[in-house]
Structures are given as structure tokens and as C-alpha cells.
Design a protein around this motif. Structure first.
Motif, mmCIF file in Angstrom:
data_model
loop_
_atom_site.group_PDB
_atom_site.id
_atom_site.type_symbol
_atom_site.label_atom_id
_atom_site.label_comp_id
_atom_site.label_asym_id
_atom_site.label_seq_id
_atom_site.Cartn_x
_atom_site.Cartn_y
_atom_site.Cartn_z
ATOM 1 N N ASP A 3 0.831 -1.191 0.000
ATOM 2 C CA ASP A 3 0.000 0.000 0.000
ATOM 3 C C ASP A 3 0.866 1.241 0.000
ATOM 4 O O ASP A 3 2.017 1.218 0.401
ATOM 5 C CB ASP A 3 -0.894 0.026 1.240
ATOM 6 C CG ASP A 3 -1.933 -1.067 1.202
ATOM 7 O OD1 ASP A 3 -2.344 -1.449 0.085
ATOM 8 O OD2 ASP A 3 -2.329 -1.535 2.272
ATOM 9 N N VAL A 4 0.280 2.341 -0.434
ATOM 10 C CA VAL A 4 0.960 3.626 -0.433
ATOM 11 C C VAL A 4 0.412 4.454 0.714
ATOM 12 O O VAL A 4 -0.791 4.639 0.833
ATOM 13 C CB VAL A 4 0.741 4.377 -1.769
ATOM 14 C CG1 VAL A 4 1.359 5.755 -1.697
ATOM 15 C CG2 VAL A 4 1.321 3.584 -2.915
ATOM 16 N N ALA A 5 1.300 4.920 1.565
ATOM 17 C CA ALA A 5 0.890 5.771 2.676
ATOM 18 C C ALA A 5 1.039 7.219 2.265
ATOM 19 O O ALA A 5 1.966 7.590 1.570
ATOM 20 C CB ALA A 5 1.747 5.490 3.900
ATOM 21 N N ARG A 6 0.127 8.028 2.686
ATOM 22 C CA ARG A 6 0.202 9.466 2.458
ATOM 23 C C ARG A 6 0.450 10.120 3.804
ATOM 24 O O ARG A 6 -0.309 9.919 4.743
ATOM 25 C CB ARG A 6 -1.086 9.977 1.852
ATOM 26 C CG ARG A 6 -1.422 9.216 0.578
ATOM 27 C CD ARG A 6 -2.056 10.125 -0.442
ATOM 28 N NE ARG A 6 -2.439 9.359 -1.601
ATOM 29 C CZ ARG A 6 -1.634 9.089 -2.624
ATOM 30 N NH1 ARG A 6 -0.413 9.501 -2.626
ATOM 31 N NH2 ARG A 6 -2.059 8.388 -3.646
ATOM 32 N N LEU A 34 8.060 -3.526 3.580
ATOM 33 C CA LEU A 34 8.221 -2.287 2.826
ATOM 34 C C LEU A 34 6.929 -1.487 2.805
ATOM 35 O O LEU A 34 5.843 -2.047 2.861
ATOM 36 C CB LEU A 34 8.602 -2.621 1.375
ATOM 37 C CG LEU A 34 9.826 -3.508 1.186
ATOM 38 C CD1 LEU A 34 9.932 -3.950 -0.267
ATOM 39 C CD2 LEU A 34 11.078 -2.777 1.638
ATOM 40 N N LEU A 35 7.083 -0.177 2.689
ATOM 41 C CA LEU A 35 5.940 0.716 2.547
ATOM 42 C C LEU A 35 6.315 1.821 1.574
ATOM 43 O O LEU A 35 7.333 2.492 1.757
ATOM 44 C CB LEU A 35 5.561 1.327 3.905
ATOM 45 C CG LEU A 35 4.373 2.292 3.893
ATOM 46 C CD1 LEU A 35 3.076 1.547 3.588
ATOM 47 C CD2 LEU A 35 4.277 3.028 5.220
ATOM 48 N N GLY A 36 5.515 1.987 0.540
ATOM 49 C CA GLY A 36 5.702 3.092 -0.395
ATOM 50 C C GLY A 36 4.984 4.323 0.124
ATOM 51 O O GLY A 36 3.845 4.234 0.571
ATOM 52 N N CYS A 45 10.502 4.641 -0.568
ATOM 53 C CA CYS A 45 10.292 3.287 -0.081
ATOM 54 C C CYS A 45 10.897 3.215 1.316
ATOM 55 O O CYS A 45 12.097 3.443 1.489
ATOM 56 C CB CYS A 45 10.965 2.280 -1.007
ATOM 57 S SG CYS A 45 10.875 0.567 -0.423
ATOM 58 N N ILE A 46 10.066 2.907 2.305
ATOM 59 C CA ILE A 46 10.544 2.732 3.670
ATOM 60 C C ILE A 46 10.666 1.236 3.923
ATOM 61 O O ILE A 46 9.729 0.477 3.690
ATOM 62 C CB ILE A 46 9.591 3.375 4.689
ATOM 63 C CG1 ILE A 46 9.501 4.884 4.424
ATOM 64 C CG2 ILE A 46 10.048 3.092 6.112
ATOM 65 C CD1 ILE A 46 8.479 5.587 5.282
ATOM 66 N N ALA A 47 11.846 0.831 4.384
ATOM 67 C CA ALA A 47 12.121 -0.573 4.692
ATOM 68 C C ALA A 47 12.335 -0.697 6.189
ATOM 69 O O ALA A 47 13.097 0.064 6.779
ATOM 70 C CB ALA A 47 13.363 -1.045 3.939
ATOM 71 N N ASP A 58 11.913 5.370 -4.262
ATOM 72 C CA ASP A 58 11.072 4.206 -4.572
ATOM 73 C C ASP A 58 11.109 3.853 -6.052
ATOM 74 O O ASP A 58 10.079 3.708 -6.704
ATOM 75 C CB ASP A 58 9.630 4.461 -4.097
ATOM 76 C CG ASP A 58 8.808 3.179 -4.032
ATOM 77 O OD1 ASP A 58 9.395 2.084 -4.091
ATOM 78 O OD2 ASP A 58 7.580 3.277 -3.918
ATOM 79 N N ARG A 59 12.331 3.720 -6.575
ATOM 80 C CA ARG A 59 12.524 3.330 -7.967
ATOM 81 C C ARG A 59 13.784 2.477 -8.055
ATOM 82 O O ARG A 59 14.851 2.896 -7.613
ATOM 83 C CB ARG A 59 12.714 4.558 -8.853
ATOM 84 C CG ARG A 59 11.466 5.340 -9.117
ATOM 85 C CD ARG A 59 11.715 6.486 -10.096
ATOM 86 N NE ARG A 59 12.223 7.685 -9.461
ATOM 87 C CZ ARG A 59 11.508 8.526 -8.725
ATOM 88 N NH1 ARG A 59 10.250 8.278 -8.484
ATOM 89 N NH2 ARG A 59 12.042 9.603 -8.214
#
Length: 121
Positions: A3-6, A34-36, A45-47, A58-59
């Protein structure tokens, strides 16, 4: 798929150094996962590997596929979900191709259960 967090507005960031922006709640990042996150200037990208948290652009450096759609293994290997390039989640260094360029890594700070990231220009 991740999922993508805002990022929401930080409530009290008085002890956060200049240049760091709130990215997510620590609880939103899986313990080994991971969290985008869509940041104002870039996608990150948070790991999270146990108690340690890392952040990258995040690429994938090989074909620009979102790293947050890949896999974080228990040994800290970050795997691109498209062509299988692997990176060290602690440094962003390439472990195995087809990528040949390290991931852009960002500074991370944890405050009051929030993850802050300092993006580079």
C-alpha cells in the motif's frame, strides 16, 4: 503489492531537525517489510528490518520499478519485484544485477512513533 501511505501533518515536530519531513507512522511499516510513501518532492520506499528503519527512492535503479512492490528478506536483502535485482537495505548497495547502480538512500529519524525522512536535492 504494498500500500501507499500518504503522510499526515505532524502534530509536534519541535525536536525534528530541519529538512526532515514526516513520512508515515512506524506502525504502518511491516516489521520486516516495505511501505511506499508519496512525499511532497518524491516517492519513498521505507524498509523496516526489526527495529531498524531505512528509506530509499522508490525506484529500482535498473528499470524504475517501485521498490516498495518488491520484497524485503529477513537477511536485509531488498529484491526488486520486476527483474529481481537485489540491494542491501542498510546501504542501498547493489548485491546482484541486473541493476548496476546503488539505490538513492535517505536519512531516517524516528520520533514519537513517526518516521521522518530527509530527501536529498
Amino acid at each position: 503489492m504494498t500500500d501507499v501511505a500518504r503522510p499526515a501533518d505532524a502534530t509536534d515536530a519541535t525536536d525534528v531537525p530541519p529538512g526532515f519531513e514526516r513520512a508515515a507512522r512506524l506502525d504502518d511499516v511491516p516489521a520486516t517489510g516495505l511501505l511506499g510513501v508519496e512525499m511532497p518532492r518524491d516517492r519513498v520506499c521505507i524498509a523496516r528490518l526489526g527495529d531498524e528503519v531505512y528509506a530509499f527512492e522508490d525506484r529500482c535503479s535498473h528499470a524504475l520499478y517501485p521498490m516498495s512492490r518488491g520484497e524485503l528478506r529477513a537477511d536485509g536483502t531488498l529484491v526488486c519485484g520486476w527483474h529481481g535485482a537485489t540491494f542491501d537495505c542498510r546501504t542501498g548497495a547493489v548485491c546482484r544485477g541486473p541493476a548496476s547502480i546503488d539505490l538513492q538512500q535517505y536519512d531516517v529519524l524516528i520520533r514519537d512513533g513517526d518516521v521522518y525522512v530527509r530527501l536529498r536535492s
